[in-house]
Motif scaffolding. Sequence first.
Motif, PDB file in Angstrom:
ATOM      1  N   VAL A 120       0.808  -1.819  -0.091  1.00  0.00           N
ATOM      2  CA  VAL A 120      -0.088   0.223   0.205  1.00  0.00           C
ATOM      3  C   VAL A 120       1.269   1.641   0.557  1.00  0.00           C
ATOM      4  O   VAL A 120       1.202   1.738   1.337  1.00  0.00           O
ATOM      5  N   ILE A 142       0.872   4.924  -0.383  1.00  0.00           N
ATOM      6  CA  ILE A 142      -0.715   6.163  -0.230  1.00  0.00           C
ATOM      7  C   ILE A 142       0.864   7.229  -0.400  1.00  0.00           C
ATOM      8  O   ILE A 142       1.169   7.903  -0.141  1.00  0.00           O
ATOM      9  N   ASP A 189      -6.115  -3.042   3.439  1.00  0.00           N
ATOM     10  CA  ASP A 189      -6.774  -3.140   2.590  1.00  0.00           C
ATOM     11  C   ASP A 189      -7.938  -1.562   2.864  1.00  0.00           C
ATOM     12  O   ASP A 189      -8.094  -0.437   2.625  1.00  0.00           O
ATOM     13  N   ARG A 239      -5.705   1.050   1.708  1.00  0.00           N
ATOM     14  CA  ARG A 239      -5.931   1.570   0.584  1.00  0.00           C
ATOM     15  C   ARG A 239      -7.523   2.027   0.042  1.00  0.00           C
ATOM     16  O   ARG A 239      -7.347   3.103  -0.819  1.00  0.00           O
ATOM     17  N   ASP A 281      -6.471  -6.166  -4.039  1.00  0.00           N
ATOM     18  CA  ASP A 281      -5.392  -5.044  -3.615  1.00  0.00           C
ATOM     19  C   ASP A 281      -4.183  -5.718  -4.412  1.00  0.00           C
ATOM     20  O   ASP A 281      -2.935  -5.165  -3.904  1.00  0.00           O
ATOM     21  N   THR A 303      -3.079   5.146  -4.531  1.00  0.00           N
ATOM     22  CA  THR A 303      -1.434   4.037  -4.232  1.00  0.00           C
ATOM     23  C   THR A 303      -1.403   2.728  -5.193  1.00  0.00           C
ATOM     24  O   THR A 303      -1.988   2.872  -6.877  1.00  0.00           O
TER      25      THR A 303
END
Lengths: 202, 446
Positions: free
Chosen positions: B50, B52, B84, B87, B203, B427
């Motif tokens: 992830v 970000i 999850d 994200r 993902d 992401t």
Amino acid sequence: MNRSTHTALALAATLALLAGCETSPEAIKPTAAAPIQTRSVTAPGTGSAGATSTAAAQSQVATVNLAGAGAAGASTSGANRAAGAGATAMLAAPTQRIVYFDFDSFVIKDDYRGMLDGHAKALAAAKARHAVVEGHTDERGGREYNLALGQKRAEAVVKSLALLGVGQGQLEAVSFGEERPAAQGSDESTWARNRRAELKDR
Amino acid sequence: MPTPSIPHAPLTCQPRRRRFLGAVGVYGAHGALSSLAALAPKPAAAQFRVEINGVGATQVPVVIAPLRDEAQSGVAVSAVVSADLQRSGLFRSLPADMALDERSTLDLPAWRAKGADAVVAGSVNKLADGRFDVRYKLWDAVRNEQLLGQSKVVLAADLRLAAHRVADEIHQKLTGERGVYATRIAYVVRTGRRYALHVTDADGEGGQVALASPESIISPAWSPDGKHLAYVSFETQKAVVWVQDLSSGERRMVANFRGSNSAPAWSPDGKRIALTLSQDGLAQLYTLPVSGGTPVRLTSSGAIDTEAVYAPDGSQIYFVSDRGGGPQVYRVPAGGGNVERVTYTGSYNISPTISPDGKLLAYIGREGNAYRVMTQELDTGQVTQLSDTQDDESPSFAPNGRLLVYASRMQGSDVLMTTTLDGKIKTRLLSSGSDMREPAWGPFGR
């Protein structure tokens, strides 16, 4: 009033005040080891990876594996690749099979008339022969739009061959868009070598 | 549904006073949060999936404790849930500093004092038949009550899916909106001269290969029921449209006409496919029954018409045409009729896709040499630039309409990104170092 509407209304009014008070946002970090991939690729019919269960996992995907059927096509384009950017110098040679295009253009330059005339004569003289014209683009822009642009280039070559007497049934225009570049790179000389139509025997 | 937690306390500076702030902040009130830009979180470490970028804004702080005995299952279920939720940009994960499970008696005021709005804890137990029982509870630390208590019995191979469903349930409970963590994404991976059509969790993990080929594969499109993929394969040395049953691997050509066959799109009822054929010369739009049959020509222009996509209600088909010079987005009634131009900003607009509510067009627009993800509100014409990278392609909406996945280039590799619709939270999906491209976000349900 449903929950989310209710909440949104109540909070929208207070958000500006609260947002300004928010303190110390932290960098987002994992709190545990990153999840690992646990589902291996499974051949059709082998079922799930469940240790003792025979039931299939939900949303199991069967794998179709195609053999290297494209080798012939790839080696042909490899041979053509050798002709490369210097090709404009040997246009009239009967072995030349590539037409290069300007950026965003589908116009066949006069330089290629002799070459196409030679191919047209050969094809017209052998009605049983079939040829395919593959259109290509450089890497810039979308894949599907480039596929259509490559098709337009291939059609331009097919049309000019048809005008020179080749039967429509002998020719097919197809496109690879940006999928099969003759040269790798992201500069104008590379792009120029990739904007092309290749004539191939079928 | 329980009564929502509405703040009626004085609006003093109490950080993370209530949940839902994140949801409202990210989705509803962009302007108010712009002052937080300076406080944006740093991008996470590159090896973490992830990544970000952009404004973190206000995020609901949630403690997600490691599920008891999850290590024995081989899947770090709690880490999947945590990744999850982060994200989405709506949640922030806090560490649990003690062992917890679903039977724990929680001192919620104490967790509240540590900054948590919610706490998740549970366990993973292996059953006699080899399956696993994933149990968890979700507590509201602000209101001091339990919100969820669930059990899922799954095969080992479905543990990641179970984790995504847990994340979806938490997401829905805390935001009132449907999560997309249990959905899937299809995309193409190129490794050297090999191409593979992958189907993965949203993902980017749990990957399975639907098709491996020595030739290029482009334009995957999900059937509305999520059971089939249509795509373009060059395996026969030309562009042919195939439809493949994902669970059985059965596949067949649905369009192999003279010239190129490309850009498949499913009608919302799953019965027809709109696509681009060049059997009459230039690329033009046709529709065709999925079961096969004679294509019906939809457009007749002296220009390129391609990249058809149905509006969610099935009434219109949006597409790209260069009939006006450069490529622009147009639309036509799905049964044929008057063509109407849709995009007017910029000279090169391609790859249209319509949000699930039918209100927003996302597409790729060129500005100078940069190809970027753009959106246009269909009723107002308002255009927004979502990405500021150079080589973006193939935007695709998440089924809840809150995120887009798209292809981009980063440090010389093709990567997949997700973005919120305000462009503020992006992401990057896990990359194995291979080129990833042509993403298509699948429907709800699997």
